[in-house]
Scaffold this motif. Structure first.
Motif, PDB file in Angstrom:
ATOM      1  N   SER A 172      40.356  21.441  39.074  1.00 14.59           N
ATOM      2  CA  SER A 172      40.482  20.053  38.635  1.00 14.59           C
ATOM      3  C   SER A 172      40.670  19.095  39.811  1.00 14.59           C
ATOM      4  O   SER A 172      40.288  17.936  39.732  1.00 14.59           O
ATOM      5  CB  SER A 172      41.619  19.915  37.626  1.00 14.59           C
ATOM      6  N   ALA A 206      30.047  26.048  44.246  1.00 16.14           N
ATOM      7  CA  ALA A 206      31.295  25.623  43.603  1.00 16.14           C
ATOM      8  C   ALA A 206      32.263  26.798  43.492  1.00 16.14           C
ATOM      9  O   ALA A 206      32.819  27.071  42.438  1.00 16.14           O
ATOM     10  CB  ALA A 206      31.027  25.006  42.226  1.00 16.14           C
ATOM     11  N   ASP A 236      46.406  25.638  42.340  1.00 15.29           N
ATOM     12  CA  ASP A 236      47.287  26.798  42.537  1.00 15.29           C
ATOM     13  C   ASP A 236      46.542  28.120  42.319  1.00 15.29           C
ATOM     14  O   ASP A 236      46.809  29.113  43.000  1.00 15.29           O
ATOM     15  CB  ASP A 236      48.553  26.703  41.666  1.00 15.29           C
ATOM     16  N   GLY A 237      45.575  28.129  41.413  1.00 19.85           N
ATOM     17  CA  GLY A 237      44.777  29.343  41.214  1.00 19.85           C
ATOM     18  C   GLY A 237      44.030  29.704  42.483  1.00 19.85           C
ATOM     19  O   GLY A 237      43.992  30.865  42.914  1.00 19.85           O
ATOM     20  N   ALA A 238      43.449  28.691  43.107  1.00 23.55           N
ATOM     21  CA  ALA A 238      42.700  28.918  44.345  1.00 23.55           C
ATOM     22  C   ALA A 238      43.638  29.310  45.482  1.00 23.55           C
ATOM     23  O   ALA A 238      43.255  30.069  46.378  1.00 23.55           O
ATOM     24  CB  ALA A 238      41.909  27.673  44.706  1.00 23.55           C
ATOM     25  N   ASP A 294      48.152  26.810  35.922  1.00 27.24           N
ATOM     26  CA  ASP A 294      47.024  26.885  35.001  1.00 27.24           C
ATOM     27  C   ASP A 294      45.710  26.914  35.794  1.00 27.24           C
ATOM     28  O   ASP A 294      45.632  26.335  36.881  1.00 27.24           O
ATOM     29  CB  ASP A 294      47.059  25.625  34.120  1.00 27.24           C
ATOM     30  N   ASN A 305      43.193  25.118  35.352  1.00 24.12           N
ATOM     31  CA  ASN A 305      43.083  23.943  34.499  1.00 24.12           C
ATOM     32  C   ASN A 305      41.665  23.452  34.245  1.00 24.12           C
ATOM     33  O   ASN A 305      41.336  23.059  33.121  1.00 24.12           O
ATOM     34  CB  ASN A 305      43.927  22.833  35.142  1.00 24.12           C
ATOM     35  N   GLN A 306      40.842  23.462  35.273  1.00 24.54           N
ATOM     36  CA  GLN A 306      39.473  22.976  35.082  1.00 24.54           C
ATOM     37  C   GLN A 306      38.804  23.760  33.959  1.00 24.54           C
ATOM     38  O   GLN A 306      38.154  23.208  33.081  1.00 24.54           O
ATOM     39  CB  GLN A 306      38.692  23.126  36.399  1.00 24.54           C
TER      40      GLN A 306
HETATM   41  C1  TPP Z   1      35.310  32.405  42.768  1.00 26.35           C
HETATM   42  C2  TPP Z   1      35.380  31.627  41.501  1.00 26.35           C
HETATM   43  N1  TPP Z   1      35.897  32.185  40.380  1.00 26.35           N
HETATM   44  C3  TPP Z   1      35.979  31.469  39.226  1.00 26.35           C
HETATM   45  C4  TPP Z   1      35.516  30.178  39.174  1.00 26.35           C
HETATM   46  C5  TPP Z   1      35.600  29.391  37.870  1.00 26.35           C
HETATM   47  N2  TPP Z   1      36.597  28.336  38.022  1.00 26.35           N
HETATM   48  C6  TPP Z   1      36.289  27.075  38.397  1.00 26.35           C
HETATM   49  S1  TPP Z   1      37.603  26.085  38.521  1.00 26.35           S
HETATM   50  C7  TPP Z   1      38.643  27.305  38.026  1.00 26.35           C
HETATM   51  C8  TPP Z   1      40.120  27.050  37.863  1.00 26.35           C
HETATM   52  C9  TPP Z   1      40.766  26.750  39.166  1.00 26.35           C
HETATM   53  O1  TPP Z   1      42.154  26.774  38.959  1.00 26.35           O
HETATM   54  P1  TPP Z   1      43.130  26.131  40.009  1.00 26.35           P
HETATM   55  O2  TPP Z   1      42.741  26.532  41.375  1.00 26.35           O
HETATM   56  O3  TPP Z   1      44.520  26.409  39.605  1.00 26.35           O
HETATM   57  O4  TPP Z   1      42.806  24.581  39.883  1.00 26.35           O
HETATM   58  P2  TPP Z   1      43.094  23.662  38.594  1.00 26.35           P
HETATM   59  O5  TPP Z   1      41.797  23.528  37.868  1.00 26.35           O
HETATM   60  O6  TPP Z   1      44.171  24.280  37.800  1.00 26.35           O
HETATM   61  O7  TPP Z   1      43.513  22.360  39.161  1.00 26.35           O
HETATM   62  C10 TPP Z   1      37.951  28.491  37.776  1.00 26.35           C
HETATM   63  C11 TPP Z   1      38.578  29.720  37.293  1.00 26.35           C
HETATM   64  C12 TPP Z   1      34.951  29.646  40.360  1.00 26.35           C
HETATM   65  N3  TPP Z   1      34.445  28.415  40.430  1.00 26.35           N
HETATM   66  N4  TPP Z   1      34.923  30.379  41.508  1.00 26.35           N
END
Ligand code: TPP
Ligand code: MG
Length: 596
Positions: A391, A415, A442-444, A477, A479-480
């Protein structure tokens, strides 16, 4: 000691101008690492935590310097780890050379340990040039071709060096049948279309009453030319994600980003224009461009294969963006009627106000839009900003106001998550005096950016300025995707796949010797950016952000809005006042009068 194949290889890369290689060692590539060591610093080696990060860094190195990016890994697992970063470079047209080891020639084909068919594995990503060396005398032309093809075609190339070969004495190719005698050097040509095509393009653009311009990464070196063309045509300019730094956001007719992460004025401009001029962009989503038949189109791209693939263009110009626009300018008439441009400026002015209002909406505890919004006025001159996928890419795309002289990038075509920190590290190695800021979810962080902070801790003291900041959006989360599931599928949040553990990122930063800042009060956001920018070392600012602020396209369709609205009634774990409140905010902009 006689010059080995490894020594020759490193020397040849040096002659080609390579000064930095990102990578990780292993016994499959020790012969080249030995040579790197013997070359005594001629080529700097940057040690990463994971080979994928080395490939992201090579891609970012190419983006931020215009030079070839180079990454290196061992055979088998190390080579396999490179793949995602190499695809990132491939999809964003970056020149990157991947160097990997391989098992000994005597073992290949023997189901040997760490033996992977690397040439087959690289065939797609490095299809432009992907070869395994089998003889010392072959390494010269393999190196020359891999580098020249990567630079000239802006492609990924791969050289695979079996480990026994790396240690053999180097031999020049003999003067004999079946040998190659290659040389180094490449200068990019000036690529400009013929006059006849330029005149055709000018005719279309001169006839238009409502010209919309879309710029992408291919126009990054054409800022003055884009501004001059836009002024002459009284046009507005929208920016594809990778073209964010093409024109500054303080120009009143720059409508900002386009697409899923785009702005309302970009959307309106594309829907109402009668002429589209697209420059150096592979922006993928046709539904955000004019309806077929609505606008006459002119496209400029250095890569012929990128022409007329998103919108059927009337005039397709193969050319360098700056050179082509310079050639086009004398043929463009100054438009007397500025009403279209004024309309665009009106939409844009209103939109910036909307963004500010959205950013300042209270949230629980921090509204993520405000994190980006408050950064804009505090961005130092010449800052380099990177974003991860998630997000935060929405807020990077929409809320962040870029000024002239700044650079920014992210994993565009692929992406991919996990690119922001390695991109920011490569930015700092390429421009050690410039402030660098990475925006990361946070996921990244958990995926791999956190580990790469160790690389920052290892190297920052050698950077000219320590200003390197990682802004983390801790929303617990993914979140995106949570919002994509809600809006695109009409599904409620699936906790099992979406919720992620709360991790104290700022404390981790402190543990490894960086500065850590934790922010959960909205009125502290600005001060936190200032504190990090003034710090004597790299910083991690952890913002505790609200996952219930929807990162939606500015103009979701009625169908999507309905799907979204149903999730409110159908058992979303977050249903309740917060989600309904934010939903109202978004729906109000989509369904006038209905979201309130
Ligand atoms: C390597 C990879 N795995 C899965 C995805 C699918 N994906 C895109 S955004 C996202 C969520 C990212 O979460 P976070 O880093 O916490 O950011 P937030 O959206 O919560 O701000 C996912 C799983 C992707 N783009 N790249
Ligand atoms: Mg998150």
């Amino acid at each position: 000691m006689a010059k080995t194949v490894g020594d020759f290889f490193i020397e040849r890369l040096y002659q080609w101008g390579v000064r930095r290689i990102y990578g990780y060692p292993g016994d499959g590539i020790n012969g080249v690492f030995g040579a790197l060591q013997r070359a005594e610093g001629k080529i700097e080696f940057v040690q990463v935590r994971h080979e994928e990060m080395a490939a992201f860094m090579a891609s970012a190195h190419a983006k931020f310097t215009g030079e070839l990016g180079v990454c290196i890994a061992t055979s088998g697992p190390g080579a396999a780890h490179l793949m995602t970063g190499l695809y990132d470079a491939r999809l964003d047209h970056m020149p990157v050379l991947a160097i990997t080891g391989q098992q000994a020639r005597t073992a290949i084909g023997g189901h040997y340990q760490q033996e992977v068919d690397l040439q087959a594995m690289f065939k797609d990503v490095a299809g432009a040039f992907d070869h395994t060396a089998t003889m010392p005398a072959q390494v010269r032309h393999l190196t020359d071709r891999a580098v020249r093809i990567a630079i000239a075609q802006r492609r990924v190339t791969a050289i695979i060096l079996p480990n026994d070969l790396q240690e053999l004495a180097y031999e020049e190719p003999p003067r004999a049948h079946g040998t190659l005698h290659s040389g180094i050097g490449y200068e990019a040509p000036k690529v400009v279309p013929y006059d006849r095509e330029l005149r055709q393009a000018a005719d279309v653009l001169n006839a238009g009453k409502k010209v919309a311009i879309l710029v992408g990464a291919g126009a990054l070196k054409a800022t003055d030319e884009v501004i001059e063309v836009a002024d002459r045509l009284a046009a507005g300019v929208a920016k594809a994600l990778l073209g964010k730094a093409v024109v500054p956001d303080d120009l009143p007719w720059v409508t900002g980003s386009i697409g899923m992460l785009g702005t309302e004025p970009s959307w309106k401009m594309m829907n109402e224009c009668d002429t589209l001029l697209m420059i150096g962009s592979g922006f993928p989503y046709s539904e955000f461009l004019p309806k077929e038949g609505q606008a006459r189109g002119v496209q400029v791209d250095i890569a012929p294969e990128m022409l007329s693939i998103r919108y059927p263009m009337e005039v397709n110009l193969v050319g360098d963006a700056a050179e082509t626009l310079r050639a086009l300018l004398p043929l463009l008439r100054v438009k007397g009627d500025h009403s279209w441009r004024q309309e665009i400026e009106g939409w844009t002015q209103k939109w910036w106000k909307t963004l500010e209002e959205r950013a300042m909406q209270p949230a629980n505890p921090i509204n993520p839009q405000r994190v980006a919004w408050e950064l804009s006025p505090r961005l130092p001159e010449r800052a380099i900003i990177t974003s991860d996928s998630g997000s935060c890419a929405n807020w990077f795309a929409r809320d962040l106001k870029i000024r002239r002289g700044m650079m920014c990038s992210l994993s565009g075509g692929l992406a991919s998550m996990g690119a922001a920190v390695p991109y920011a590290i490569a930015a700092k190695f390429s421009h050690p005096d410039r402030p660098v800021i990475a925006l990361v979810g946070d996921g990244a962080m958990q995926m791999n950016n956190m580990a790469e902070l160790v690389t920052v801790a290892k190297y920052w003291r050698q950077w000219k300025s320590p200003r390197w900041i990682c802004g983390v959006f801790n929303n617990e989360d993914l979140n995106q995707v949570t919002w994509e599931q809600r809006v695109m599928e009409g599904d409620p949040k699936f906790n099992a796949s979406q919720r992620i553990p709360d991790v104290p990122y700022h404390k981790f930063a402190e543990l490894i010797g960086l500065k850590g800042i934790f922010i959960d009060k909205p009125d502290r956001i600005g001060a936190a950016w200032e504190e990090a920018l003034a710090a004597d070392r790299p910083s991690v600012i952890e913002f505790k952000t609200d996952p219930e602020v929807p990162p939606l396209p500015p103009h979701i369709t009625l169908k999507q809005a309905k799907a979204f609205a149903t999730t409110l009634w159908e058992g979303d774990p977050e249903e309740g006042s917060v989600i309904i409140g934010t939903a109202r905010q978004v729906l109000a902009s989509v369904l006038p009068g209905k979201g309130k």
